[in-house]
Design a protein around this motif. Structure first.
Motif, mmCIF file in Angstrom:
data_model
loop_
_atom_site.group_PDB
_atom_site.id
_atom_site.type_symbol
_atom_site.label_atom_id
_atom_site.label_comp_id
_atom_site.label_asym_id
_atom_site.label_seq_id
_atom_site.Cartn_x
_atom_site.Cartn_y
_atom_site.Cartn_z
ATOM 1 N N SER A 1 0.833 -1.210 0.000
ATOM 2 C CA SER A 1 0.000 0.000 0.000
ATOM 3 C C SER A 1 0.865 1.256 0.000
ATOM 4 O O SER A 1 0.583 2.208 -0.734
ATOM 5 C CB SER A 1 -0.924 0.007 1.218
ATOM 6 O OG SER A 1 -1.813 -1.077 1.165
ATOM 7 N N TYR A 2 1.919 1.266 0.818
ATOM 8 C CA TYR A 2 2.833 2.410 0.816
ATOM 9 C C TYR A 2 3.430 2.635 -0.568
ATOM 10 O O TYR A 2 3.471 3.748 -1.064
ATOM 11 C CB TYR A 2 3.972 2.221 1.819
ATOM 12 C CG TYR A 2 3.629 2.579 3.242
ATOM 13 C CD1 TYR A 2 3.141 3.839 3.574
ATOM 14 C CD2 TYR A 2 3.820 1.671 4.276
ATOM 15 C CE1 TYR A 2 2.838 4.167 4.888
ATOM 16 C CE2 TYR A 2 3.531 1.992 5.586
ATOM 17 C CZ TYR A 2 3.044 3.237 5.884
ATOM 18 O OH TYR A 2 2.753 3.562 7.179
ATOM 19 N N ARG A 3 3.908 1.582 -1.210
ATOM 20 C CA ARG A 3 4.533 1.731 -2.536
ATOM 21 C C ARG A 3 3.535 2.291 -3.553
ATOM 22 O O ARG A 3 3.861 3.175 -4.335
ATOM 23 C CB ARG A 3 5.095 0.395 -3.041
ATOM 24 C CG ARG A 3 6.342 -0.052 -2.412
ATOM 25 C CD ARG A 3 7.627 0.788 -2.488
ATOM 26 N NE ARG A 3 7.801 1.878 -3.387
ATOM 27 C CZ ARG A 3 8.316 3.077 -3.050
ATOM 28 N NH1 ARG A 3 8.653 3.339 -1.825
ATOM 29 N NH2 ARG A 3 8.476 4.016 -3.930
ATOM 30 N N LEU A 4 2.311 1.759 -3.546
ATOM 31 C CA LEU A 4 1.287 2.263 -4.465
ATOM 32 C C LEU A 4 0.956 3.726 -4.187
ATOM 33 O O LEU A 4 0.875 4.547 -5.100
ATOM 34 C CB LEU A 4 0.022 1.418 -4.375
ATOM 35 C CG LEU A 4 0.095 0.025 -4.984
ATOM 36 C CD1 LEU A 4 -1.133 -0.784 -4.604
ATOM 37 C CD2 LEU A 4 0.230 0.120 -6.497
ATOM 38 N N LEU A 5 0.759 4.046 -2.914
ATOM 39 C CA LEU A 5 0.443 5.425 -2.537
ATOM 40 C C LEU A 5 1.547 6.393 -2.930
ATOM 41 O O LEU A 5 1.294 7.454 -3.496
ATOM 42 C CB LEU A 5 0.249 5.528 -1.017
ATOM 43 C CG LEU A 5 -1.050 5.034 -0.443
ATOM 44 C CD1 LEU A 5 -0.947 4.954 1.070
ATOM 45 C CD2 LEU A 5 -2.180 5.960 -0.848
ATOM 46 N N LEU A 6 2.775 6.027 -2.615
ATOM 47 C CA LEU A 6 3.894 6.930 -2.847
ATOM 48 C C LEU A 6 4.167 7.150 -4.330
ATOM 49 O O LEU A 6 4.616 8.215 -4.724
ATOM 50 C CB LEU A 6 5.139 6.427 -2.121
ATOM 51 C CG LEU A 6 5.024 6.471 -0.592
ATOM 52 C CD1 LEU A 6 6.201 5.758 0.053
ATOM 53 C CD2 LEU A 6 4.893 7.894 -0.079
ATOM 54 N N SER A 7 3.869 6.151 -5.137
ATOM 55 C CA SER A 7 4.050 6.362 -6.578
ATOM 56 C C SER A 7 2.871 7.151 -7.169
ATOM 57 O O SER A 7 3.058 8.019 -8.019
ATOM 58 C CB SER A 7 4.223 5.034 -7.309
ATOM 59 O OG SER A 7 3.078 4.239 -7.178
ATOM 60 N N GLN A 8 1.668 6.902 -6.700
ATOM 61 C CA GLN A 8 0.484 7.578 -7.246
ATOM 62 C C GLN A 8 0.361 9.025 -6.785
ATOM 63 O O GLN A 8 -0.083 9.889 -7.547
ATOM 64 C CB GLN A 8 -0.783 6.811 -6.874
ATOM 65 C CG GLN A 8 -2.044 7.352 -7.520
ATOM 66 C CD GLN A 8 -2.010 7.269 -9.045
ATOM 67 O OE1 GLN A 8 -1.646 6.249 -9.598
ATOM 68 N NE2 GLN A 8 -2.385 8.355 -9.712
ATOM 69 N N VAL A 9 0.767 9.315 -5.551
ATOM 70 C CA VAL A 9 0.575 10.674 -5.025
ATOM 71 C C VAL A 9 1.385 11.696 -5.822
ATOM 72 O O VAL A 9 0.962 12.838 -5.987
ATOM 73 C CB VAL A 9 0.898 10.770 -3.521
ATOM 74 C CG1 VAL A 9 2.402 10.678 -3.250
ATOM 75 C CG2 VAL A 9 0.320 12.051 -2.931
ATOM 76 N N ARG A 10 2.506 11.298 -6.357
ATOM 77 C CA ARG A 10 3.322 12.237 -7.142
ATOM 78 C C ARG A 10 2.565 12.699 -8.390
ATOM 79 O O ARG A 10 2.539 13.883 -8.720
ATOM 80 C CB ARG A 10 4.648 11.595 -7.510
ATOM 81 C CG ARG A 10 5.500 11.295 -6.301
ATOM 82 C CD ARG A 10 6.760 10.536 -6.657
ATOM 83 N NE ARG A 10 7.390 9.906 -5.534
ATOM 84 C CZ ARG A 10 8.030 10.512 -4.552
ATOM 85 N NH1 ARG A 10 8.111 11.808 -4.539
ATOM 86 N NH2 ARG A 10 8.580 9.831 -3.576
ATOM 87 N N THR A 11 1.924 11.764 -9.076
ATOM 88 C CA THR A 11 1.133 12.091 -10.268
ATOM 89 C C THR A 11 -0.087 12.922 -9.886
ATOM 90 O O THR A 11 -0.382 13.938 -10.519
ATOM 91 C CB THR A 11 0.674 10.794 -10.971
ATOM 92 O OG1 THR A 11 1.822 10.020 -11.282
ATOM 93 C CG2 THR A 11 -0.116 11.096 -12.222
ATOM 94 N N ASP A 12 -0.793 12.494 -8.848
ATOM 95 C CA ASP A 12 -2.003 13.200 -8.421
ATOM 96 C C ASP A 12 -1.688 14.617 -7.945
ATOM 97 O O ASP A 12 -2.422 15.561 -8.240
ATOM 98 C CB ASP A 12 -2.706 12.429 -7.306
ATOM 99 C CG ASP A 12 -3.274 11.107 -7.778
ATOM 100 O OD1 ASP A 12 -3.330 10.874 -9.002
ATOM 101 O OD2 ASP A 12 -3.650 10.290 -6.909
#
Length: 139
Positions: free
Chosen positions: A61-72
């Motif tokens: 979950s951390y990996r997904l969040l940290l990669s997605q938050v940059r784009t968002d």
């Protein structure tokens, strides 16, 4: 989400105004910090539903969040964050999931903990009962 089921929630916001271990790790002086603070965001909340059974759920979950938050964040605010910071209350959690998600442990920060009207309030004053939190950052 896992299919139609909510697995957890996360909240992002502004970073700490001053955080010695982060600023030293990045190599920023006061002027650079002032100019670049907008490139740092804080992961202020991370919650997973209790009783979920999934190996390495927090790390994934951390990996997904940290990669997605940059784009968002870039899409929403027009700024691509260079760094995400977060804290782990070491009296309750180990921080192993953040470390396994390749976040760098930077140091520790003590914050005051006291109660008023049954609500917990924390500050960064230097006396009184404190909570030690470990600081993690992801580039």
């Amino acid at each position: 989400l896992a299919g139609a089921e909510v697995v957890g929630a996360a909240g992002f916001g502004p970073p700490s105004f001053y955080l010695a271990c982060r600023d030293c790790w990045i190599g920023w002086d006061a002027q650079a910090l002032e100019q670049n603070r907008r490139l740092v965001i804080g992961l202020s909340r991370f919650l997973l539903r209790p009783r979920l059974r999934c190996a390495n759920l927090a790390t994934r979950s951390y990996r997904l969040l940290l990669s997605q938050v940059r784009t968002d964040w870039l899409e929403r605010y027009g700024v691509g964050p260079e760094l995400v910071e977060t804290y782990v209350d070491r009296s309750t959690y180990t921080g192993k999931s953040l470390a396994a998600a390749n976040c760098d442990p930077l140091g520790f920060r003590k914050t005051l903990a006291f109660r008023t009207n049954a609500r917990s309030i924390r500050s960064t004053a230097s006396s009184g009962p404190s909570i030690t939190r470990q600081v993690f950052c992801d580039r």
